[in-house]
Scaffold this motif. Structure first.
Motif, PDB file in Angstrom:
ATOM      1  N   PRO A 127       0.854  -1.255   0.037  1.00 41.64           N
ATOM      2  CA  PRO A 127      -0.081  -0.014   0.165  1.00 41.64           C
ATOM      3  C   PRO A 127       0.849   1.120  -0.004  1.00 41.64           C
ATOM      4  O   PRO A 127       1.601   1.668   1.107  1.00 41.64           O
ATOM      5  N   THR A 128       1.077   2.057  -1.070  1.00 41.40           N
ATOM      6  CA  THR A 128       1.710   3.078  -1.188  1.00 41.40           C
ATOM      7  C   THR A 128       1.060   4.330  -1.877  1.00 41.40           C
ATOM      8  O   THR A 128      -0.361   3.967  -2.409  1.00 41.40           O
ATOM      9  N   LEU A 129       1.278   5.449  -1.782  1.00 44.12           N
ATOM     10  CA  LEU A 129       0.423   6.676  -2.344  1.00 44.12           C
ATOM     11  C   LEU A 129       0.438   6.366  -3.918  1.00 44.12           C
ATOM     12  O   LEU A 129      -0.390   6.925  -4.457  1.00 44.12           O
ATOM     13  N   SER A 130       1.510   5.575  -4.370  1.00 35.30           N
ATOM     14  CA  SER A 130       1.637   5.462  -5.915  1.00 35.30           C
ATOM     15  C   SER A 130       0.481   4.828  -6.480  1.00 35.30           C
ATOM     16  O   SER A 130      -0.043   4.994  -7.462  1.00 35.30           O
ATOM     17  N   GLU A 131      -0.286   4.236  -5.617  1.00 38.12           N
ATOM     18  CA  GLU A 131      -1.594   3.579  -5.942  1.00 38.12           C
ATOM     19  C   GLU A 131      -2.515   4.574  -6.819  1.00 38.12           C
ATOM     20  O   GLU A 131      -3.478   4.040  -7.461  1.00 38.12           O
ATOM     21  N   VAL A 132      -2.323   5.756  -6.382  1.00 37.10           N
ATOM     22  CA  VAL A 132      -3.303   6.701  -7.189  1.00 37.10           C
ATOM     23  C   VAL A 132      -3.067   6.576  -8.633  1.00 37.10           C
ATOM     24  O   VAL A 132      -4.130   6.879  -9.179  1.00 37.10           O
ATOM     25  N   TRP A 133      -2.018   6.148  -9.341  1.00 39.57           N
ATOM     26  CA  TRP A 133      -1.956   5.888 -10.363  1.00 39.57           C
ATOM     27  C   TRP A 133      -2.856   4.820 -11.158  1.00 39.57           C
ATOM     28  O   TRP A 133      -3.679   4.980 -12.217  1.00 39.57           O
ATOM     29  N   LEU A 134      -3.220   3.685 -10.484  1.00 37.04           N
ATOM     30  CA  LEU A 134      -4.150   2.778 -10.819  1.00 37.04           C
ATOM     31  C   LEU A 134      -5.648   3.558 -10.715  1.00 37.04           C
ATOM     32  O   LEU A 134      -6.358   3.189 -11.365  1.00 37.04           O
ATOM     33  N   ARG A 135      -5.810   4.077  -9.554  1.00 38.61           N
ATOM     34  CA  ARG A 135      -7.283   4.814  -9.429  1.00 38.61           C
ATOM     35  C   ARG A 135      -7.479   5.856 -10.499  1.00 38.61           C
ATOM     36  O   ARG A 135      -8.814   5.929 -10.827  1.00 38.61           O
ATOM     37  N   LEU A 136      -6.456   6.449 -11.014  1.00 41.81           N
ATOM     38  CA  LEU A 136      -6.669   7.552 -11.885  1.00 41.81           C
ATOM     39  C   LEU A 136      -6.957   6.883 -13.102  1.00 41.81           C
ATOM     40  O   LEU A 136      -7.961   7.159 -14.037  1.00 41.81           O
ATOM     41  N   LEU A 137      -6.325   5.504 -13.436  1.00 36.56           N
ATOM     42  CA  LEU A 137      -6.727   4.870 -14.716  1.00 36.56           C
ATOM     43  C   LEU A 137      -7.999   4.285 -14.612  1.00 36.56           C
ATOM     44  O   LEU A 137      -8.877   4.341 -15.836  1.00 36.56           O
ATOM     45  N   GLU A 138      -8.431   3.704 -13.472  1.00 37.78           N
ATOM     46  CA  GLU A 138      -9.757   3.372 -13.384  1.00 37.78           C
ATOM     47  C   GLU A 138     -10.806   4.387 -13.792  1.00 37.78           C
ATOM     48  O   GLU A 138     -11.772   4.434 -14.345  1.00 37.78           O
ATOM     49  N   THR A 139     -10.606   5.592 -13.144  1.00 35.69           N
ATOM     50  CA  THR A 139     -11.463   6.546 -13.475  1.00 35.69           C
ATOM     51  C   THR A 139     -11.437   7.022 -14.659  1.00 35.69           C
ATOM     52  O   THR A 139     -12.719   7.254 -15.321  1.00 35.69           O
ATOM     53  N   TYR A 140     -10.327   7.022 -15.432  1.00 33.24           N
ATOM     54  CA  TYR A 140     -10.399   7.376 -16.777  1.00 33.24           C
ATOM     55  C   TYR A 140     -11.147   6.360 -17.617  1.00 33.24           C
ATOM     56  O   TYR A 140     -11.944   6.745 -18.739  1.00 33.24           O
ATOM     57  N   GLU A 141     -11.223   5.237 -17.523  1.00 37.28           N
ATOM     58  CA  GLU A 141     -11.931   4.284 -18.236  1.00 37.28           C
ATOM     59  C   GLU A 141     -13.672   4.375 -17.903  1.00 37.28           C
ATOM     60  O   GLU A 141     -14.245   3.688 -18.644  1.00 37.28           O
ATOM     61  N   ARG A 142     -13.979   4.944 -16.842  1.00 33.55           N
ATOM     62  CA  ARG A 142     -15.278   5.116 -16.812  1.00 33.55           C
ATOM     63  C   ARG A 142     -16.000   6.137 -17.732  1.00 33.55           C
ATOM     64  O   ARG A 142     -15.192   7.106 -18.145  1.00 33.55           O
ATOM     65  N   PRO A 143     -17.135   6.091 -18.109  1.00 33.17           N
ATOM     66  CA  PRO A 143     -17.884   7.172 -18.793  1.00 33.17           C
ATOM     67  C   PRO A 143     -17.628   8.545 -18.304  1.00 33.17           C
ATOM     68  O   PRO A 143     -17.740   8.584 -17.304  1.00 33.17           O
ATOM     69  N   ALA A 144     -17.075   9.462 -19.165  1.00 31.17           N
ATOM     70  CA  ALA A 144     -16.709  10.893 -18.673  1.00 31.17           C
ATOM     71  C   ALA A 144     -18.406  11.424 -18.401  1.00 31.17           C
ATOM     72  O   ALA A 144     -19.345  11.212 -18.968  1.00 31.17           O
TER      73      ALA A 144
END
Length: 488
Positions: free
Chosen positions: A471-488
């Protein structure tokens, strides 16, 4: 009467021995060229003695205390107040007590010849330096076989406000080197220096008032300035957005009185002016080669100085690197330019043909699209590339992807009540990131991943395979990519 007492020839002459000048000289020497470097103050320059190093030392102790206070167990161990004298002593150590012996020793070991004094260009490939020997009235004339590089940096810009000069305000230098902490500090400006020093002195015990005419961190993403403002105000800092000083007066007791445009009076024991920078080109002899003293030096992408007609000065012998060319006023970007220009000079000295952008990594491109910057406020602001507004203005079709940094598991472990925000700006046509901003405690160390992604133009579908550690702060990268894949 001034007489020429000596003439010395080198392959390259560098005017300015700050981090930029040192890197140019080192690169040229490593390439087999002889180099003279000219410095009027301390070898090591602004960053070493009056900016990056001492200011971050001022900020670090209070940041460490705040970090401990966010963690149960550690919070209870912090029972005393900040030892201001110890903070200032540590700052002094990082500034080498304003002595440059160590830097001078490095020049000697690197085989770089140092001349102390104000270097002035007196003609093509020629620089005059006051002779420090004899009666002091002579001049050493240095000639360059291949190139002269201007790396003189910038100085603080002080506005022409009635009474300002007589009030003897602080600039960034005085703020970085002060040996007492004023009870009340007023700051004119809302940019990086203004907000970092407001953070530092509030942490050291000053009552701080910020007069931010153009807002807080106005060139950053809007949420960055908003969060810094909110946090500083919680610590007691007064931030007056839109406030403008119309007159300044220091009375016989030393108190500074600032009259605002609406007639309101602000009082302080010291006044810091941090509204911008001006180039150190006034006393360089630029007029000898058809350039304007006091002006910024315009360069091409190989950092050759351009004349009024847009062509290289002379046959291209004059270069400018770092802040003085106004491309990016940051130490790390100046050093990036320095490495490039040092290698370019070596290549041209060996007869290579070098055109703008046509010589691989040595054409300066990163300072256009991937400039990283950290603002060491509370909270930290780390950014690289374009803001959403700048990307849109540049004509890109962008998508803004935001995520609550505090919702990442690593953030919750990092500190109770972690409050932060992350934004990536995506070029929808190329599916690459063109901008990235993080706001939150200790986000500075997350920035280089974004810098690499933007510089290398890594496609979003490839970034999925760059798995962040848990668990690191860098996990924000995964969360941003997941957010991007959701419909805008």
């Amino acid at each position: 009467m001034t007489t020429t007492s000596d003439v010395a020839a080198f392959d390259v002459i560098v005017i300015g021995a700050g981090p930029v000048g040192e890197n140019v000289a080192d690169r040229a020497v490593q390439g087999g060229l002889s180099v003279a470097i000219v410095e009027r103050e301390l070898v090591g320059g602004e960053c070493s003695y009056w900016a990056c190093m001492p200011t971050k030392a001022l900020l670090r102790s209070t940041a460490a205390v705040r970090a401990a206070q966010r963690l149960p167990g550690a919070r209870e161990a912090v029972t005393g107040g900040l030892d201001t004298a110890a903070v200032l002593h540590r700052r002094d150590n990082f500034a080498s007590h304003w002595k440059d012996d160590g830097q001078v020793s490095w020049l000697q070991q690197a085989g770089i010849t140092l001349y102390r004094g104000q270097g002035r260009i007196s003609g093509p490939r020629t620089v005059d330096v006051p002779d420090s020997t004899g009666d002091g009235n002579g001049t050493v004339t240095l000639t360059a076989r291949h190139a002269v590089v201007v790396a003189t940096g910038t100085s603080a810009l002080v506005p022409d406000v009635p009474g300002m000069a007589a009030a003897a305000p602080w600039t960034s230098r005085e703020a970085a080197t002060a040996h007492t902490v004023p009870a009340r500090l007023a700051v004119i400006g809302g940019g990086v220096v203004a907000m970092e020093m407001a953070t530092a002195y509030a942490g050291l015990g000053s009552v701080v008032t910020v007069l931010a005419r153009d807002g807080v961190l106005p060139t950053a993403e809007p949420f960055a300035g908003e969060r810094v403002t909110e946090t500083l105000e919680k610590t007691g800092v007064s931030i007056r957005v839109g406030a403008e000083a119309h007159a300044v007066r220091r009375d016989d007791t030393g108190t500074v009185h600032i009259t605002l445009a609406d007639g309101e009076q602000v009082e302080a024991d010291e006044l810091l002016v941090a509204i911008g920078r001006r180039p150190n080109t006034t006393d360089l002899g630029l007029e000898a080669v058809g350039l304007t003293p006091g002006a910024w030096l315009t360069v091409d992408d190989t950092l050759r100085v351009l004349d009024a007609h847009g062509g290289p000065v002379g046959d291209g012998w004059l270069y400018a690197a770092g802040d003085v060319n106004r491309r990016v006023l940051l130490t790390h970007q100046g050093k990036y330019q320095a490495r490039a220009v040092g290698d370019l000079i070596v290549a041209r000295a060996r007869g290579a043909h070098v055109d703008d952008r046509a010589w691989g990594r040595h054409a300066v491109t990163a300072d256009e699209r991937a400039v990283p910057q950290v603002v060491f406020t509370e909270p930290e602001v780390a950014s690289v590339g374009l803001t959403a507004a700048a990307a849109t203005e540049a004509g890109l079709r962008v998508r803004i992807v935001d995520h609550d940094l505090g919702a990442v598991a690593g953030a919750a472990l990092h500190a109770d009540g972690y409050d932060g925000h992350a934004r990536m700006v995506v070029d929808e046509d190329r599916k690459v990131i063109v901008g990235f901003t993080l706001v939150g405690p200790d986000v500075a160390e997350l920035l280089h991943a974004a810098t690499i992604a933007i510089t290398a133009e890594v496609p979003l579908d490839r970034l999925w395979h760059a798995v962040p550690a848990f668990p690191t702060l860098s996990e924000v990268w995964l969360r941003l990519l997941e957010t991007y894949e959701r419909p805008a």
